[in-house]
Design a protein around this motif. Sequence first.
Motif, PDB file in Angstrom:
ATOM      1  N   PHE A  68       0.785  -1.229   0.000  1.00  0.00           N
ATOM      2  CA  PHE A  68       0.000   0.000   0.000  1.00  0.00           C
ATOM      3  C   PHE A  68       0.817   1.280   0.000  1.00  0.00           C
ATOM      4  N   LEU A  69       2.043   1.251   0.457  1.00  0.00           N
ATOM      5  CA  LEU A  69       2.852   2.457   0.520  1.00  0.00           C
ATOM      6  C   LEU A  69       3.827   2.488  -0.640  1.00  0.00           C
ATOM      7  N   LYS A  70       3.775   3.539  -1.413  1.00  0.00           N
ATOM      8  CA  LYS A  70       4.670   3.703  -2.555  1.00  0.00           C
ATOM      9  C   LYS A  70       5.590   4.880  -2.291  1.00  0.00           C
ATOM     10  N   PRO A  71       6.893   4.692  -2.411  1.00  0.00           N
ATOM     11  CA  PRO A  71       7.805   5.810  -2.167  1.00  0.00           C
ATOM     12  C   PRO A  71       7.673   6.856  -3.267  1.00  0.00           C
ATOM     13  N   PRO A  72       7.977   8.099  -2.948  1.00  0.00           N
ATOM     14  CA  PRO A  72       7.903   9.150  -3.979  1.00  0.00           C
ATOM     15  C   PRO A  72       9.014   8.964  -4.998  1.00  0.00           C
ATOM     16  N   ASN A  73       8.833   9.560  -6.156  1.00  0.00           N
ATOM     17  CA  ASN A  73       9.840   9.517  -7.195  1.00  0.00           C
ATOM     18  C   ASN A  73      10.956  10.493  -6.802  1.00  0.00           C
ATOM     19  N   ILE A  74      12.131   9.964  -6.486  1.00  0.00           N
ATOM     20  CA  ILE A  74      13.219  10.823  -6.005  1.00  0.00           C
ATOM     21  C   ILE A  74      13.952  11.531  -7.134  1.00  0.00           C
ATOM     22  N   ASP A  75      13.619  11.208  -8.377  1.00  0.00           N
ATOM     23  CA  ASP A  75      14.272  11.859  -9.518  1.00  0.00           C
ATOM     24  C   ASP A  75      13.650  13.212  -9.851  1.00  0.00           C
ATOM     25  N   GLU A  76      12.522  13.533  -9.256  1.00  0.00           N
ATOM     26  CA  GLU A  76      11.843  14.799  -9.520  1.00  0.00           C
ATOM     27  C   GLU A  76      11.716  15.587  -8.221  1.00  0.00           C
ATOM     28  N   PRO A  77      11.845  16.913  -8.302  1.00  0.00           N
ATOM     29  CA  PRO A  77      11.650  17.716  -7.079  1.00  0.00           C
ATOM     30  C   PRO A  77      10.172  17.755  -6.693  1.00  0.00           C
ATOM     31  N   HIS A  78       9.930  18.086  -5.460  1.00  0.00           N
ATOM     32  CA  HIS A  78       8.567  18.216  -4.955  1.00  0.00           C
ATOM     33  C   HIS A  78       7.837  19.287  -5.777  1.00  0.00           C
ATOM     34  N   PRO A  79       6.526  19.105  -6.025  1.00  0.00           N
ATOM     35  CA  PRO A  79       5.784  20.090  -6.820  1.00  0.00           C
ATOM     36  C   PRO A  79       5.853  21.514  -6.258  1.00  0.00           C
ATOM     37  N   LYS A  80       5.911  21.647  -4.948  1.00  0.00           N
ATOM     38  CA  LYS A  80       5.998  22.984  -4.359  1.00  0.00           C
ATOM     39  C   LYS A  80       7.314  23.660  -4.744  1.00  0.00           C
ATOM     40  N   ILE A  81       8.383  22.891  -4.857  1.00  0.00           N
ATOM     41  CA  ILE A  81       9.684  23.443  -5.247  1.00  0.00           C
ATOM     42  C   ILE A  81       9.700  23.745  -6.742  1.00  0.00           C
ATOM     43  N   THR A  83       7.362  24.537  -8.742  1.00  0.00           N
ATOM     44  CA  THR A  83       6.503  25.638  -9.185  1.00  0.00           C
ATOM     45  C   THR A  83       6.908  26.980  -8.584  1.00  0.00           C
ATOM     46  N   ASP A  84       7.881  27.000  -7.717  1.00  0.00           N
ATOM     47  CA  ASP A  84       8.324  28.254  -7.087  1.00  0.00           C
ATOM     48  C   ASP A  84       9.617  28.710  -7.759  1.00  0.00           C
ATOM     49  N   THR A  85       9.594  29.880  -8.372  1.00  0.00           N
ATOM     50  CA  THR A  85      10.761  30.377  -9.115  1.00  0.00           C
ATOM     51  C   THR A  85      11.950  30.693  -8.203  1.00  0.00           C
ATOM     52  N   ARG A  86      11.705  30.835  -6.918  1.00  0.00           N
ATOM     53  CA  ARG A  86      12.827  31.101  -5.995  1.00  0.00           C
ATOM     54  C   ARG A  86      13.687  29.858  -5.788  1.00  0.00           C
ATOM     55  N   PHE A  87      13.091  28.681  -5.854  1.00  0.00           N
ATOM     56  CA  PHE A  87      13.815  27.459  -5.538  1.00  0.00           C
ATOM     57  C   PHE A  87      14.170  26.590  -6.737  1.00  0.00           C
ATOM     58  N   TYR A  88      13.292  26.562  -7.749  1.00  0.00           N
ATOM     59  CA  TYR A  88      13.449  25.585  -8.816  1.00  0.00           C
ATOM     60  C   TYR A  88      14.763  25.717  -9.588  1.00  0.00           C
ATOM     61  N   PRO A  89      15.295  26.904  -9.838  1.00  0.00           N
ATOM     62  CA  PRO A  89      16.550  26.956 -10.598  1.00  0.00           C
ATOM     63  C   PRO A  89      17.664  26.118  -9.974  1.00  0.00           C
ATOM     64  N   TYR A  90      17.618  25.942  -8.683  1.00  0.00           N
ATOM     65  CA  TYR A  90      18.661  25.164  -8.012  1.00  0.00           C
ATOM     66  C   TYR A  90      18.473  23.660  -8.192  1.00  0.00           C
ATOM     67  N   PHE A  91      17.289  23.233  -8.661  1.00  0.00           N
ATOM     68  CA  PHE A  91      17.008  21.807  -8.809  1.00  0.00           C
ATOM     69  C   PHE A  91      16.944  21.361 -10.253  1.00  0.00           C
ATOM     70  N   GLN A  92      17.267  22.239 -11.189  1.00  0.00           N
ATOM     71  CA  GLN A  92      17.233  21.849 -12.606  1.00  0.00           C
ATOM     72  C   GLN A  92      18.400  20.964 -12.945  1.00  0.00           C
TER      73      GLN A  92
END
Length: 92
Positions: A68-81, A83-92
């Motif tokens: 029942f428990l599926k781990p998150p996809n660690i290859d993608e940043p969290h949606p909150k990160i 979609t936020d222009t302050r943080f996303y450039p650091y995760f590209q």
Amino acid sequence: ALASYLRRENLISDTRIKVEDKLAFFLYMVSHNVSYEDLQLEFQHSGQTFHEYINEFFNIVPVLASRFLKPPNIDEPHPKISTDTRFYPYFQ
């Protein structure tokens, strides 16, 4: 529904005590943080009975977790990160 699932998948079986009662013991213990002595007072069974049936549930927790428990996809940043222009450039 949970008791039916446990019975159908042969994770917990009926003995002299039904799966529904075993599930009630386990959920009551976990949700109320009670001891075996508290269970004895509430459900009127021996401590050995509770020890045996509660351990059955603790033994199937890893099986249920893997189903029942599926781990998150660690290859993608969290949606909150992402979609936020302050943080996303650091995760590209």
